[in-house]
Design an enzyme around this catalytic site. Sequence first.
Site, PDB file in Angstrom:
ATOM      1  CG  ASP A  67      -0.262  -0.442   2.496  1.00  0.00           C
ATOM      2  OD1 ASP A  67       0.975  -0.346   2.569  1.00  0.00           O
ATOM      3  OD2 ASP A  67      -0.966  -0.878   3.425  1.00  0.00           O
ATOM      4  CG  ASP A 128      -8.582  -1.758  11.839  1.00  0.00           C
ATOM      5  OD1 ASP A 128      -7.624  -2.457  11.432  1.00  0.00           O
ATOM      6  OD2 ASP A 128      -8.948  -0.710  11.256  1.00  0.00           O
TER       7      ASP A 128
END
Length: 233
Positions: A67, A128
């Site tokens: 990313d 998360d």
Amino acid sequence: MKILLKNNKEEIGKEIASRIVELINKKPNTVLGLATGSSPITTYKELIKAYKEKKVSFKYVTTFNLDEYVGYKREKDSYKYFMHHNLFDEIDIKDVNTHFPDATNPLAYDKEIELKEIDFQVLGIGADGHIGFNEPMTSFDSKTHITKLTKQTISDNSQYFESIDAVPKEAVTMGLSTIMKAKEIVLIATGKNKRSAIKALLAGESKGCPASILNRHPNVTIYLDKDADPREN
Ligand code: PGA
């Protein structure tokens, strides 16, 4: 899915780096999928050490990073900079063989990856449950795309920026289906703040924990330390 409990990050780094060195020595044009963040740093240090000791050459290796931030203010804040600083500048990899997703044409990344095929993908995991920047509820079919970062991710990553306001709000990331195409995947999780994400991953597939897609992959190894291991309690 294999789960390996290790004493610390250093032990994890040594083991993953030695697997990568073995792979490259067998197949010099190995294609690596690489991650940023604190999790892979010990692996990168060990790879640099192996290169300096002439145990491996990256001359024919290709890399695809997971990313990149969109709209970072200083070059120093980019993941490209991170990779150069923590690995690429210390080894003999060719710049043209290192790849990052391009926010102006995300899907081109999937095409490139399809042509080359990632042999070995290194992953961290967000508190998360994200992998890459695939935040909770991302489609399991997703390809490389632009995504908004969650409040939790912005807050977790603010440690690397001047202030929380300087953290980009968007990123371009390999999608979950892109990551799943890798032939072999390792995921690193250390520290207490990763424990609930690992618990969710081990509980089975759910979109609330993007990393749980790895349950579908035939060749995944999860490297944990005691703090991140939900089976310890
Ligand atoms: P970390 O980040 O390695 O810095 O903990 C992992 C991630 O957010 O994927």
